[in-house]
Design a protein around this motif. Sequence first.
Motif, PDB file in Angstrom:
ATOM      1  N   GLN A 184      49.201  43.334  27.932  1.00  0.00           N
ATOM      2  CA  GLN A 184      48.152  44.332  27.833  1.00  0.00           C
ATOM      3  C   GLN A 184      46.905  43.876  28.574  1.00  0.00           C
ATOM      4  OE1 GLN A 184      47.191  45.504  23.844  1.00  0.00           O
ATOM      5  NE2 GLN A 184      45.720  47.063  24.479  1.00  0.00           N
ATOM      6  N   GLY A 185      46.325  44.797  29.358  1.00  0.00           N
ATOM      7  CA  GLY A 185      45.092  44.518  30.081  1.00  0.00           C
ATOM      8  C   GLY A 185      45.280  43.897  31.451  1.00  0.00           C
ATOM      9  N   GLU A 186      46.518  43.523  31.807  1.00  0.00           N
ATOM     10  CA  GLU A 186      46.741  42.883  33.093  1.00  0.00           C
ATOM     11  C   GLU A 186      46.674  43.883  34.242  1.00  0.00           C
ATOM     12  OE1 GLU A 186      49.477  38.952  32.280  1.00  0.00           O
ATOM     13  OE2 GLU A 186      50.504  40.868  32.571  1.00  0.00           O
ATOM     14  N   ASN A 187      46.212  43.401  35.399  1.00  0.00           N
ATOM     15  CA  ASN A 187      46.224  44.179  36.628  1.00  0.00           C
ATOM     16  C   ASN A 187      47.520  43.847  37.362  1.00  0.00           C
ATOM     17  OD1 ASN A 187      45.142  46.004  38.446  1.00  0.00           O
ATOM     18  ND2 ASN A 187      44.012  44.451  39.593  1.00  0.00           N
ATOM     19  N   VAL A 188      48.386  44.843  37.517  1.00  0.00           N
ATOM     20  CA  VAL A 188      49.754  44.621  37.985  1.00  0.00           C
ATOM     21  C   VAL A 188      49.939  45.224  39.375  1.00  0.00           C
ATOM     22  CG1 VAL A 188      52.208  45.001  37.501  1.00  0.00           C
ATOM     23  CG2 VAL A 188      50.574  44.696  35.599  1.00  0.00           C
ATOM     24  N   LYS A 189      50.535  44.459  40.260  1.00  0.00           N
ATOM     25  CA  LYS A 189      50.863  44.922  41.606  1.00  0.00           C
ATOM     26  C   LYS A 189      52.379  45.014  41.745  1.00  0.00           C
ATOM     27  CE  LYS A 189      50.087  43.802  46.514  1.00  0.00           C
ATOM     28  NZ  LYS A 189      49.135  44.888  46.819  1.00  0.00           N
ATOM     29  N   LEU A 190      52.867  46.157  42.230  1.00  0.00           N
ATOM     30  CA  LEU A 190      54.284  46.344  42.527  1.00  0.00           C
ATOM     31  C   LEU A 190      54.426  46.634  44.009  1.00  0.00           C
ATOM     32  CD1 LEU A 190      55.417  48.676  39.573  1.00  0.00           C
ATOM     33  CD2 LEU A 190      55.386  46.169  39.649  1.00  0.00           C
ATOM     34  N   ARG A 191      55.307  45.882  44.670  1.00  0.00           N
ATOM     35  CA  ARG A 191      55.580  46.085  46.091  1.00  0.00           C
ATOM     36  C   ARG A 191      56.990  46.672  46.220  1.00  0.00           C
ATOM     37  NH1 ARG A 191      52.193  42.184  49.094  1.00  0.00           N
ATOM     38  NH2 ARG A 191      51.256  40.680  47.653  1.00  0.00           N
ATOM     39  N   TRP A 205      58.855  36.995  38.730  1.00  0.00           N
ATOM     40  CA  TRP A 205      60.121  37.690  38.933  1.00  0.00           C
ATOM     41  C   TRP A 205      60.808  37.410  40.238  1.00  0.00           C
ATOM     42  CZ3 TRP A 205      61.565  43.485  39.337  1.00  0.00           C
ATOM     43  CH2 TRP A 205      62.925  43.602  39.102  1.00  0.00           C
ATOM     44  N   PHE A 206      60.208  37.703  41.392  1.00  0.00           N
ATOM     45  CA  PHE A 206      60.977  37.635  42.625  1.00  0.00           C
ATOM     46  C   PHE A 206      61.252  36.173  42.959  1.00  0.00           C
ATOM     47  CE2 PHE A 206      62.343  38.210  46.867  1.00  0.00           C
ATOM     48  CZ  PHE A 206      62.704  39.520  47.003  1.00  0.00           C
ATOM     49  N   GLY A 207      61.848  35.476  42.002  1.00  0.00           N
ATOM     50  CA  GLY A 207      62.282  34.120  42.245  1.00  0.00           C
ATOM     51  C   GLY A 207      61.199  33.081  42.176  1.00  0.00           C
ATOM     52  N   ILE A 265      51.653  49.517  44.964  1.00  0.00           N
ATOM     53  CA  ILE A 265      50.872  50.253  43.982  1.00  0.00           C
ATOM     54  C   ILE A 265      50.289  49.257  42.989  1.00  0.00           C
ATOM     55  CG2 ILE A 265      52.404  52.246  44.218  1.00  0.00           C
ATOM     56  CD1 ILE A 265      53.403  51.625  41.360  1.00  0.00           C
ATOM     57  N   GLU A 266      49.270  49.704  42.262  1.00  0.00           N
ATOM     58  CA  GLU A 266      48.698  48.871  41.209  1.00  0.00           C
ATOM     59  C   GLU A 266      48.431  49.733  39.987  1.00  0.00           C
ATOM     60  OE1 GLU A 266      45.091  47.281  42.888  1.00  0.00           O
ATOM     61  OE2 GLU A 266      43.914  49.031  42.306  1.00  0.00           O
ATOM     62  N   PHE A 267      48.512  49.081  38.818  1.00  0.00           N
ATOM     63  CA  PHE A 267      48.162  49.771  37.576  1.00  0.00           C
ATOM     64  C   PHE A 267      47.683  48.753  36.569  1.00  0.00           C
ATOM     65  CE2 PHE A 267      52.668  48.757  36.996  1.00  0.00           C
ATOM     66  CZ  PHE A 267      52.717  48.274  35.697  1.00  0.00           C
ATOM     67  N   THR A 268      46.948  49.241  35.586  1.00  0.00           N
ATOM     68  CA  THR A 268      46.515  48.407  34.480  1.00  0.00           C
ATOM     69  C   THR A 268      47.475  48.600  33.319  1.00  0.00           C
ATOM     70  OG1 THR A 268      44.192  48.525  35.107  1.00  0.00           O
ATOM     71  CG2 THR A 268      44.671  47.939  32.821  1.00  0.00           C
ATOM     72  N   ALA A 269      48.018  47.500  32.805  1.00  0.00           N
ATOM     73  CA  ALA A 269      48.947  47.566  31.673  1.00  0.00           C
ATOM     74  C   ALA A 269      48.152  47.939  30.424  1.00  0.00           C
ATOM     75  CB  ALA A 269      49.649  46.225  31.493  1.00  0.00           C
ATOM     76  N   ASP A 279      47.146  39.942  38.168  1.00  0.00           N
ATOM     77  CA  ASP A 279      47.751  39.073  37.168  1.00  0.00           C
ATOM     78  C   ASP A 279      49.258  38.970  37.350  1.00  0.00           C
ATOM     79  OD1 ASP A 279      45.276  38.677  35.517  1.00  0.00           O
ATOM     80  OD2 ASP A 279      45.474  40.854  35.318  1.00  0.00           O
ATOM     81  N   ARG A 280      49.849  40.033  37.872  1.00  0.00           N
ATOM     82  CA  ARG A 280      51.304  40.064  38.121  1.00  0.00           C
ATOM     83  C   ARG A 280      51.551  40.668  39.501  1.00  0.00           C
ATOM     84  NH1 ARG A 280      54.429  38.003  33.489  1.00  0.00           N
ATOM     85  NH2 ARG A 280      52.978  38.163  31.738  1.00  0.00           N
ATOM     86  N   ASP A 281      52.515  40.113  40.213  1.00  0.00           N
ATOM     87  CA  ASP A 281      52.826  40.578  41.568  1.00  0.00           C
ATOM     88  C   ASP A 281      54.348  40.591  41.710  1.00  0.00           C
ATOM     89  OD1 ASP A 281      51.456  39.794  44.826  1.00  0.00           O
ATOM     90  OD2 ASP A 281      53.334  40.774  44.368  1.00  0.00           O
ATOM     91  N   TYR A 282      54.939  41.786  41.704  1.00  0.00           N
ATOM     92  CA  TYR A 282      56.393  41.933  41.744  1.00  0.00           C
ATOM     93  C   TYR A 282      56.828  42.607  43.043  1.00  0.00           C
ATOM     94  CZ  TYR A 282      56.513  41.090  36.651  1.00  0.00           C
ATOM     95  OH  TYR A 282      56.398  40.557  35.400  1.00  0.00           O
ATOM     96  N   THR A 283      57.911  42.127  43.615  1.00  0.00           N
ATOM     97  CA  THR A 283      58.529  42.761  44.775  1.00  0.00           C
ATOM     98  C   THR A 283      59.825  43.413  44.331  1.00  0.00           C
ATOM     99  OG1 THR A 283      57.570  41.124  46.281  1.00  0.00           O
ATOM    100  CG2 THR A 283      59.443  42.396  47.084  1.00  0.00           C
ATOM    101  N   LEU A 284      60.000  44.693  44.657  1.00  0.00           N
ATOM    102  CA  LEU A 284      61.147  45.477  44.203  1.00  0.00           C
ATOM    103  C   LEU A 284      61.830  46.078  45.427  1.00  0.00           C
ATOM    104  CD1 LEU A 284      59.221  47.286  41.331  1.00  0.00           C
ATOM    105  CD2 LEU A 284      60.656  45.276  41.111  1.00  0.00           C
TER     106      LEU A 284
END
Length: 546
Positions: free
Chosen positions: A280-287, A25-27, A336-340, A181-186
Amino acid sequence: MRWNRKRKYTLITLTAAGVIATATWFGFNQDIFSTKGPFIAEAKTHHENGVTVKEFELTAQTGKQILKDGTKVDIWSYNGYSPGSQIRVTEGDRVRVTLKNDLPEPTSIHWHGIPVPNAMDGIPGVTQNAVRPGETFTYDFVATTPGTYWYHSHQKAVEQEDRGLYGTIIIEPKDPKVKYDRDYTLVLDEWMSGGTTGHEMGGSKTNSGNMQGMDHSKMGNGNQNMQGMDHSQMNQGTQGSNTNSNGSEMDHDTMMKTMYNVFTVNGKAGQSIQPVEVKQGENVKLRFVNAGFQTHKLHLQGQPFRITHTDGQPIENGPVLTDRLLAIAPGERYDIEFTAEGTGNFSIDNHTDSSAAKDMVIPIQYGSDSKRVNKEVDKKEDLPTIDLSKYVKAEPINPNMKFDIEQKLVLDSKMVTNNGKETLVYTINGKTYPDTDPITVKKGQRVKLTLTNPGKYDHPIHLHGHFFQVITKNGQPLNGSPLMKDTLNVRPGETYEIAFVADNDGNWMLHCHDLHHASAGMVTEVKYEGFKPSFTPDPTVGNMPE
C-alpha cells in the motif's frame, strides 16, 4: 491519489523518467526466479577513458519451457529461457554484448527501438552477415536514450522470434526525475500448443512435436527474395477456401488467432503467471513489451493509472485513466505507473478477441502471502480503447512545418501466383521487398511519411535507427505532448503522417512488425545517400533479414 513526479523534456532532447528503488520480479532475485522466469544478465563492468563499459554474454540455444501445467514447448532462447536475460544499463554506458550461436542455423540480434550505429543493428545482409552456428559476434554501442526496449533475432525472424528468441533491454536515465518503489517488466506473447489443426506452422512455437507447424519455406530465399507465406489454403476475401469447424470461411487474422492458442506473460500462462507484488502506498511502474504478432488489449481492473512512456519515449501531462483498454501492438512498448491504493488485490486481464485471452491474466496482490485473485473477464464490458492521438492535452503541434522529403506509403495486401499457387503477399505501394522503393535521404534532412492502410489487416510499422513524431491521424493534427515512437500500428482505414530527422547514417529497415506480413513482403529501407556498409555480404551464410 499520489503522483510524485516532475519531468522535463524537449523535442530535440528526449529524457525518459523512471528508476528502480526496489527491483522485483523480472529476475532481480535470481535464486528465486531463474527457474520460473527471465533473469537479469550479469554485467562485467570496467571503465575506458572515463566511460563505464558493461559487457554481457547471450547464448542463442535450443531448449524446452513449461508455459503452464500440461503445456511444454520447444523453444529457441537467449541463455536458456524465453524471454531471454534482461539487460539493464544506464544512460551513457557503453554496452558490449557478445552473441554466441549454439543454434543449428545462423542468427543475429536486433536492438529494437535503440538508435544504435548502423553496423550494430543486427540485420543480416543489410548491416552484417548472420552469425553462423558455433561462431560469435560482439555488438558495441552507447546507451544514448533511456527507455524500455527489447532485442530479438532479425534472421528469419518470423521463425526465430516466433520460437522465443527475444529479450528486453532497459536503459535507465542517468538523472532520474521519478523514483519507483516497484519496477516490473511484462513481456506479452502468443504460442501454439497441441490440439490446433489446419494451416501448418512448422518452425514456430509448438507443443513438443504435437504440431506440424507453419511451413515458412516460402517466406524467404537468401537475402534478396521474399516470396511470402503460402496462404493457398486460407480465405482472403473472395479468394481461398479454408473453413472452420462450422463450415464458415476464415480470413487471415482469424486463422492466426486460432492457431496461437496460448497467451503468455514472461513466458508463463494462466495460473503459472507470477503475481505482481505491491504494498500500500507504493509508486509502481509496469513496462509492457509486445513480443508477439497480435495486439493485446489490457485492462487494469478498476485501478487508476497513467501512461508515462510509449516505445521508451516520455509522454507529458497525461491524464489519470480508469477502466480503459491499453492496446499494445506487436513491437510496441508502454510504461505505466500507478499508486497501490491498498483497496484489495486485482488483476490485469486481456480483452483481445481470442479464446487464449483467458491465459493472460496478471494478478496484482498485496504481499506474497495474500490471496491470489483472478477475476473472470467479462467480454460484454464495453470499455473504450485508449487513443493516444487524443490522449494528451498541451500546446498544439504545428503540422505545417516544412520537410525536405515527403513520401506516401500505402500498406496493403494482394494475391499473387507463385509456382502455380496463389499466395498472399503484403505490399508497400503495391510492391514487395526487395522490389519496394527505398526512401533515400541525406543526413540532416527532415522527412515526412504518410502511412495509409486501405486493407483489412493491422500493420504495426517499425522504423529502425530513428524515433519519429506522429503529427496527424486521419488528417487531424495531434494536439498534445509530442508523440514520439519507433513502432506505430496503422489499422484498416487509418492514415498517419509521421516525421523524423535523418540523423543516423546507414541503411535502415522500415517494415511491418507482424512478421508474417514482413516476411511476405511488407518491408522497405531508409537509405542515406553515399553511405557504404562496413561489412561485405557473404553469399554462403544464407542471410535472411526477415
